[in-house]
Every structure is written in C-alpha cells, then in structure tokens.
Write a protein that holds these residues in place. Sequence first.
Motif, PDB file in Angstrom:
ATOM      1  N   ASP A  46       2.975 -34.897  -8.494  1.00 50.59           N
ATOM      2  CA  ASP A  46       2.114 -33.812  -8.028  1.00 50.59           C
ATOM      3  C   ASP A  46       2.338 -33.509  -6.551  1.00 50.59           C
ATOM      4  OD1 ASP A  46       1.046 -33.632 -10.563  1.00 50.59           O
ATOM      5  OD2 ASP A  46      -0.815 -34.690 -10.056  1.00 50.59           O
ATOM      6  N   LEU A  47       2.541 -34.547  -5.754  1.00 50.41           N
ATOM      7  CA  LEU A  47       2.804 -34.343  -4.327  1.00 50.41           C
ATOM      8  C   LEU A  47       4.108 -33.584  -4.125  1.00 50.41           C
ATOM      9  CD1 LEU A  47       1.801 -37.801  -2.821  1.00 50.41           C
ATOM     10  CD2 LEU A  47       0.485 -35.686  -2.834  1.00 50.41           C
ATOM     11  N   GLU A  48       5.123 -33.961  -4.866  1.00 53.14           N
ATOM     12  CA  GLU A  48       6.415 -33.282  -4.749  1.00 53.14           C
ATOM     13  C   GLU A  48       6.285 -31.815  -5.158  1.00 53.14           C
ATOM     14  OE1 GLU A  48      10.992 -33.652  -6.377  1.00 53.14           O
ATOM     15  OE2 GLU A  48       9.627 -35.327  -6.672  1.00 53.14           O
ATOM     16  N   LYS A  49       5.563 -31.549  -6.232  1.00 50.57           N
ATOM     17  CA  LYS A  49       5.350 -30.162  -6.674  1.00 50.57           C
ATOM     18  C   LYS A  49       4.619 -29.364  -5.603  1.00 50.57           C
ATOM     19  CE  LYS A  49       5.231 -31.063 -11.625  1.00 50.57           C
ATOM     20  NZ  LYS A  49       4.374 -31.134 -12.826  1.00 50.57           N
ATOM     21  N   HIS A  50       3.616 -29.966  -4.988  1.00 47.06           N
ATOM     22  CA  HIS A  50       2.834 -29.301  -3.942  1.00 47.06           C
ATOM     23  C   HIS A  50       3.719 -28.931  -2.754  1.00 47.06           C
ATOM     24  CE1 HIS A  50      -0.458 -28.423  -1.196  1.00 47.06           C
ATOM     25  NE2 HIS A  50       0.049 -29.309  -0.350  1.00 47.06           N
ATOM     26  N   ILE A  51       4.504 -29.890  -2.287  1.00 40.79           N
ATOM     27  CA  ILE A  51       5.383 -29.648  -1.136  1.00 40.79           C
ATOM     28  C   ILE A  51       6.432 -28.588  -1.477  1.00 40.79           C
ATOM     29  CG2 ILE A  51       7.131 -30.694   0.359  1.00 40.79           C
ATOM     30  CD1 ILE A  51       5.437 -33.309   0.157  1.00 40.79           C
ATOM     31  N   CYS A  52       7.004 -28.666  -2.662  1.00 36.37           N
ATOM     32  CA  CYS A  52       8.001 -27.674  -3.087  1.00 36.37           C
ATOM     33  C   CYS A  52       7.401 -26.273  -3.143  1.00 36.37           C
ATOM     34  CB  CYS A  52       8.586 -28.043  -4.445  1.00 36.37           C
ATOM     35  SG  CYS A  52       9.663 -29.483  -4.411  1.00 36.37           S
ATOM     36  N   ALA A  53       6.164 -26.169  -3.634  1.00 39.74           N
ATOM     37  CA  ALA A  53       5.502 -24.861  -3.714  1.00 39.74           C
ATOM     38  C   ALA A  53       5.255 -24.284  -2.324  1.00 39.74           C
ATOM     39  CB  ALA A  53       4.190 -24.993  -4.490  1.00 39.74           C
ATOM     40  N   GLN A  55       6.995 -24.969   0.433  1.00 42.45           N
ATOM     41  CA  GLN A  55       8.297 -24.601   0.992  1.00 42.45           C
ATOM     42  C   GLN A  55       8.780 -23.288   0.388  1.00 42.45           C
ATOM     43  OE1 GLN A  55      11.785 -26.364  -0.503  1.00 42.45           O
ATOM     44  NE2 GLN A  55      12.798 -26.505   1.488  1.00 42.45           N
ATOM     45  N   LYS A  56       8.638 -23.111  -0.901  1.00 39.50           N
ATOM     46  CA  LYS A  56       9.078 -21.884  -1.582  1.00 39.50           C
ATOM     47  C   LYS A  56       8.267 -20.689  -1.098  1.00 39.50           C
ATOM     48  CE  LYS A  56      10.943 -19.752  -5.456  1.00 39.50           C
ATOM     49  NZ  LYS A  56      10.946 -18.412  -4.949  1.00 39.50           N
ATOM     50  N   ARG A  57       6.975 -20.877  -0.921  1.00 38.23           N
ATOM     51  CA  ARG A  57       6.108 -19.797  -0.420  1.00 38.23           C
ATOM     52  C   ARG A  57       6.594 -19.342   0.963  1.00 38.23           C
ATOM     53  NH1 ARG A  57       0.670 -18.778  -1.929  1.00 38.23           N
ATOM     54  NH2 ARG A  57      -0.492 -17.589  -0.371  1.00 38.23           N
ATOM     55  N   ALA A  58       6.897 -20.307   1.815  1.00 38.62           N
ATOM     56  CA  ALA A  58       7.373 -19.984   3.163  1.00 38.62           C
ATOM     57  C   ALA A  58       8.748 -19.315   3.091  1.00 38.62           C
ATOM     58  CB  ALA A  58       7.433 -21.244   4.021  1.00 38.62           C
ATOM     59  N   TYR A  59       9.622 -19.833   2.269  1.00 36.68           N
ATOM     60  CA  TYR A  59      10.960 -19.257   2.124  1.00 36.68           C
ATOM     61  C   TYR A  59      10.886 -17.809   1.649  1.00 36.68           C
ATOM     62  CZ  TYR A  59      15.582 -18.291   0.284  1.00 36.68           C
ATOM     63  OH  TYR A  59      16.796 -17.711   0.009  1.00 36.68           O
ATOM     64  N   ASP A  60      10.085 -17.570   0.625  1.00 36.27           N
ATOM     65  CA  ASP A  60       9.957 -16.209   0.085  1.00 36.27           C
ATOM     66  C   ASP A  60       9.465 -15.236   1.154  1.00 36.27           C
ATOM     67  OD1 ASP A  60      10.859 -17.115  -2.368  1.00 36.27           O
ATOM     68  OD2 ASP A  60       8.861 -17.194  -3.281  1.00 36.27           O
ATOM     69  N   ALA A  61       8.508 -15.670   1.949  1.00 35.66           N
ATOM     70  CA  ALA A  61       7.954 -14.790   2.986  1.00 35.66           C
ATOM     71  C   ALA A  61       8.940 -14.594   4.136  1.00 35.66           C
ATOM     72  CB  ALA A  61       6.632 -15.351   3.498  1.00 35.66           C
ATOM     73  N   LEU A  62       9.571 -15.676   4.601  1.00 36.86           N
ATOM     74  CA  LEU A  62      10.545 -15.555   5.690  1.00 36.86           C
ATOM     75  C   LEU A  62      11.723 -14.677   5.270  1.00 36.86           C
ATOM     76  CD1 LEU A  62      10.787 -19.165   7.182  1.00 36.86           C
ATOM     77  CD2 LEU A  62       9.817 -17.137   8.283  1.00 36.86           C
ATOM     78  N   ALA A  77      13.296 -29.880  -0.322  1.00 37.42           N
ATOM     79  CA  ALA A  77      13.581 -30.733   0.838  1.00 37.42           C
ATOM     80  C   ALA A  77      12.458 -30.722   1.866  1.00 37.42           C
ATOM     81  CB  ALA A  77      14.890 -30.294   1.500  1.00 37.42           C
ATOM     82  N   SER A  78      11.478 -29.883   1.720  1.00 33.41           N
ATOM     83  CA  SER A  78      10.265 -29.798   2.542  1.00 33.41           C
ATOM     84  C   SER A  78      10.459 -29.163   3.909  1.00 33.41           C
ATOM     85  CB  SER A  78       9.564 -31.152   2.687  1.00 33.41           C
ATOM     86  OG  SER A  78      10.185 -31.957   3.655  1.00 33.41           O
ATOM     87  N   VAL A  79      11.668 -28.702   4.233  1.00 31.63           N
ATOM     88  CA  VAL A  79      11.906 -28.058   5.526  1.00 31.63           C
ATOM     89  C   VAL A  79      12.649 -26.743   5.332  1.00 31.63           C
ATOM     90  CG1 VAL A  79      11.948 -30.225   6.824  1.00 31.63           C
ATOM     91  CG2 VAL A  79      14.074 -29.261   5.963  1.00 31.63           C
ATOM     92  N   ILE A  80      12.487 -25.879   6.315  1.00 37.77           N
ATOM     93  CA  ILE A  80      13.242 -24.632   6.397  1.00 37.77           C
ATOM     94  C   ILE A  80      13.649 -24.486   7.853  1.00 37.77           C
ATOM     95  CG2 ILE A  80      13.190 -22.117   6.206  1.00 37.77           C
ATOM     96  CD1 ILE A  80      11.008 -22.417   4.107  1.00 37.77           C
ATOM     97  N   SER A 126       8.344 -27.761   8.805  1.00 36.98           N
ATOM     98  CA  SER A 126       8.284 -28.854   7.839  1.00 36.98           C
ATOM     99  C   SER A 126       6.953 -28.799   7.102  1.00 36.98           C
ATOM    100  CB  SER A 126       8.385 -30.204   8.558  1.00 36.98           C
ATOM    101  OG  SER A 126       9.558 -30.266   9.334  1.00 36.98           O
ATOM    102  N   PHE A 127       6.994 -29.119   5.836  1.00 40.86           N
ATOM    103  CA  PHE A 127       5.791 -29.095   5.012  1.00 40.86           C
ATOM    104  C   PHE A 127       5.544 -30.486   4.432  1.00 40.86           C
ATOM    105  CE2 PHE A 127       7.974 -25.065   5.028  1.00 40.86           C
ATOM    106  CZ  PHE A 127       6.988 -24.254   5.565  1.00 40.86           C
ATOM    107  N   ALA A 128       4.271 -30.846   4.341  1.00 38.96           N
ATOM    108  CA  ALA A 128       3.911 -32.184   3.874  1.00 38.96           C
ATOM    109  C   ALA A 128       2.682 -32.104   2.976  1.00 38.96           C
ATOM    110  CB  ALA A 128       3.644 -33.106   5.063  1.00 38.96           C
ATOM    111  N   ILE A 129       2.261 -33.245   2.493  1.00 43.65           N
ATOM    112  CA  ILE A 129       1.172 -33.272   1.519  1.00 43.65           C
ATOM    113  C   ILE A 129      -0.147 -32.784   2.102  1.00 43.65           C
ATOM    114  CG2 ILE A 129       2.243 -35.075   0.175  1.00 43.65           C
ATOM    115  CD1 ILE A 129       0.335 -37.080   1.396  1.00 43.65           C
ATOM    116  N   TYR A 130      -0.299 -32.874   3.405  1.00 46.81           N
ATOM    117  CA  TYR A 130      -1.558 -32.461   4.018  1.00 46.81           C
ATOM    118  C   TYR A 130      -1.584 -30.983   4.377  1.00 46.81           C
ATOM    119  CZ  TYR A 130       1.564 -33.784   7.790  1.00 46.81           C
ATOM    120  OH  TYR A 130       2.667 -33.939   8.573  1.00 46.81           O
ATOM    121  N   ASN A 131      -0.495 -30.260   4.133  1.00 50.03           N
ATOM    122  CA  ASN A 131      -0.478 -28.819   4.379  1.00 50.03           C
ATOM    123  C   ASN A 131      -1.019 -28.071   3.170  1.00 50.03           C
ATOM    124  OD1 ASN A 131       2.454 -29.533   6.058  1.00 50.03           O
ATOM    125  ND2 ASN A 131       0.785 -28.478   7.078  1.00 50.03           N
TER     126      ASN A 131
END
Length: 150
Positions: A46-53, A55-62, A77-80, A126-131
């Motif tokens: 679940d944590l990995e799915k959260h971080i991936c989501a 990162q993808k949200r940020a990527y799509d917007a950027l 990878a949790s970073v852009i 960077s994105f993490a579980i607390y974001n």
Amino acid sequence: MVEKVSFEGTTFSELPGKFEAGTPNVAGALALACSIDWLNQYSHTDLEKHICALQKRAYDALSQLDDIQIIGYQPGASVITFVMEGVHHQDLATLLDQQNVAVRAGHHCAHPLMDALGVKGTVRASFAIYNSEQDVDRFIASVEKAVDML
C-alpha cells in the motif's frame, strides 16, 4: 578507539573498535527502532502504491507545463528531476522554497550524468509515505507560479 595516550606515544584499540569514535549513538538507535515500528504498521504494498500515485500525479501535471523539461522520471522511484529552460536550477528551487515547498537542487552528486545531459543541475522533487495529494497539488501550483514569474 584509543587504548592509551601518553607523551611517549599512543596505542590504538584493535579493529573494529579502533574506528569507533566516542559514545555510541544510542538516541539514533532508539529512533531507528521507533521508525521501523511505525513503518511496519503499514502494508508495504500500500505504501508503494501511494508513493507511485503521488509521483505519477506530479509527473502528469509537470508534463503539461511548456517551460518545464522533465529530466528524470522512473515510475515507482519516488522522485522526479526537472529543469526550466533558461533558468538556473537553484533560482527555481529558491522560488519554490519561498512558497514553503521543499525540493533539492544541484548536480545530486552526479556530475558525469549532468554533463552528458548538458545541464548544470536539476531540481528534484521527492515523494514519501507522509506526503499527500494536496502536497503534490501545492508543489505543482508553486512550480506554475515560479514559471509565471520567470
């Protein structure tokens, strides 16, 4: 580290104690144990799915911003990393910082890569579980504002 120090000479401890400087980091060890306990209360999947989501949200917007070039994006990878055409990476990071958005800017200890890419440095988010999604939205809004200013 040291067995004996005198005016005549110094005798060092045997390995590995020879390289142990001072008091062990007891507080750090306790904090690490607490961190592991906290982390283990969550499903790692679940944590990995959260971080991936996030990162993808940020990527799509950027990706929608004309002046932003994404340099590094590896799904999960949790970073852009990104740059803005004609703008120093540190200037962009400073504008984000002034909006209370924390990013890293620089060469990220990867000088050969930066040379190969033809850039002096990048901005890294960077994105993490607390974001949260709201954190990503604030990040994007801050980047958009910085782009408008520059």
